[in-house]
Design an enzyme around this catalytic site. Structure first.
Site, PDB file in Angstrom:
ATOM      1  N   LEU A   4      10.100 -20.604  -4.955  1.00 20.43           N
ATOM      2  CA  LEU A   4       9.107 -19.762  -4.267  1.00 20.43           C
ATOM      3  C   LEU A   4       7.715 -19.907  -4.899  1.00 20.43           C
ATOM      4  O   LEU A   4       7.574 -19.838  -6.119  1.00 20.43           O
ATOM      5  CB  LEU A   4       9.551 -18.294  -4.372  1.00 20.43           C
ATOM      6  CG  LEU A   4       8.584 -17.246  -3.827  1.00 20.43           C
ATOM      7  CD1 LEU A   4       8.611 -17.221  -2.296  1.00 20.43           C
ATOM      8  CD2 LEU A   4       8.926 -15.853  -4.362  1.00 20.43           C
TER       9      LEU A   4
ATOM     10  N   HIS B 189       2.010   3.592  -9.239  1.00 23.42           N
ATOM     11  CA  HIS B 189       1.779   2.150  -9.433  1.00 23.42           C
ATOM     12  C   HIS B 189       2.944   1.509 -10.189  1.00 23.42           C
ATOM     13  O   HIS B 189       3.347   0.389  -9.895  1.00 23.42           O
ATOM     14  CB  HIS B 189       0.463   1.911 -10.174  1.00 23.42           C
ATOM     15  CG  HIS B 189      -0.747   2.294  -9.358  1.00 23.42           C
ATOM     16  ND1 HIS B 189      -0.886   1.926  -8.045  1.00 23.42           N
ATOM     17  CD2 HIS B 189      -1.859   3.022  -9.660  1.00 23.42           C
ATOM     18  CE1 HIS B 189      -2.029   2.409  -7.567  1.00 23.42           C
ATOM     19  NE2 HIS B 189      -2.630   3.080  -8.524  1.00 23.42           N
TER      20      HIS B 189
ATOM     21  N   ASP C 261       0.823  -1.210   0.000  1.00 19.51           N
ATOM     22  CA  ASP C 261       0.000   0.000   0.000  1.00 19.51           C
ATOM     23  C   ASP C 261       0.859   1.263   0.000  1.00 19.51           C
ATOM     24  O   ASP C 261       1.943   1.273   0.564  1.00 19.51           O
ATOM     25  CB  ASP C 261      -0.921  -0.026   1.236  1.00 19.51           C
ATOM     26  CG  ASP C 261      -2.071   0.957   1.121  1.00 19.51           C
ATOM     27  OD1 ASP C 261      -2.331   1.454  -0.005  1.00 19.51           O
ATOM     28  OD2 ASP C 261      -2.708   1.232   2.156  1.00 19.51           O
TER      29      ASP C 261
END
Ligand code: IPE
Ligand code: IPE
Ligand code: MG
Length: 244
Positions: free
Chosen positions: A124, A30, A13
């Site tokens: 991962l 962004h 955020d």
């Protein structure tokens, strides 16, 4: 108990505020956020973290201005196309959680491609939450259970938390150990609700585009210093750590 988390979940955020501080557009924020996400994935690979789950777009984010939503979609598509082969090379298994069907078909296609390409990777496990909501996840699990009862395959007495957990997103992964939220907000914002019952929470004022390796290591250090009791006492944990 391990001092390194197996599974990290992140609410990324603060892109908008980062951009505003610099007199830039939210979209520029962004874009900078995508770079921070790439760094995060690299740091997880480097630290042999088993699973990383990131909140990229919530079911509530549709309420943002139309042009921001469509710019976000374009950015997802562009970033996914650009990053997928490198992720694959690094043995990352890419998954998506959330209601993908609401997305533009081009994006759905890239999502499918990325999942199929990386399906057998042993490194991962990167789960990207898009159009995801924790309440939606719980409702979907309840619907699955209700259907099994309707079909006579299950009785209500057989419902317990293990059964619920098995019907939810991320059910095949270890429970999240560490929840990270950037930008100073101290809330869950409808991210994983069920799954974070005993997760350690770490909140930092750092805005997402500034979340670099130093910030990541700070979160790991803080995690390593926490005592996780899971409802037990300190003495019990010392006596019998294997039962935790
Ligand atoms: C997080 O940054 C990214 C998404 C929700 C897609 P924000 O866009 O929420 O940034 P702030 O909270 O406005 O600063
Ligand atoms: C949560 O951030 C969702 C993502 C990071 C994708 P928001 O910026 O949407 O959360 P609120 O609105 O501040 O709670
Ligand atoms: Mg925000």
């Amino acid at each position: 108990m391990s001092s390194v988390p197996n599974h990290i979940v992140v609410v990324m955020d603060g892109n908008g505020r980062w951009a505003k501080q610099r007199g830039l557009s939210r979209n520029a924020g962004h874009k900078a956020g995508v770079e921070a996400t790439r760094t995060l994935v690299e740091n997880c690979v480097k630290n042999n973290i088993k699973a990383l789950t990131i909140f990229a777009f919530s079911s509530e984010n549709w309420q943002r201005p139309k042009n921001e939503v469509s710019l976000l979609m374009e950015l997802f598509l562009f970033s996914l196309k650009r990053e997928v082969s490198k992720l694959n090379k690094n043995k990352v298994q890419v998954r998506f959680i959330g209601e993908i069907s609401a997305f533009p078909s081009k994006l759905q296609l890239e999502i499918e491609k990325a999942q199929n390409l990386t399906r057998d990777n042993s490194g991962l496990v990167l789960s990207i939450a898009v159009n995801y909501g924790g309440r939606w996840d719980i409702v979907e699990a309840v619907k699955k259970i209700a259907r099994e009862i309707e079909n006579g395959r299950l009785t209500s007495g057989e419902i317990d938390h293990q059964l619920m957990a098995s019907k939810m997103c991320l059910s095949d992964l270890p429970a999240p150990d560490l929840f990270i939220r950037t930008s100073g907000e101290k809330r869950i914002s409808n991210f994983l609700l069920w799954q974070i019952a005993y997760t350690e929470c770490y909140f930092t004022d750092t805005l997402w585009p500034d979340f670099d390796e130093i910030e990541f290591n700070k979160a790991l250090q803080e995690f390593a210093s926490r005592d996780r009791r899971f409802g037990k006492t300190d003495d019990q944990l010392e006596e019998n750590t294997q039962n935790v």
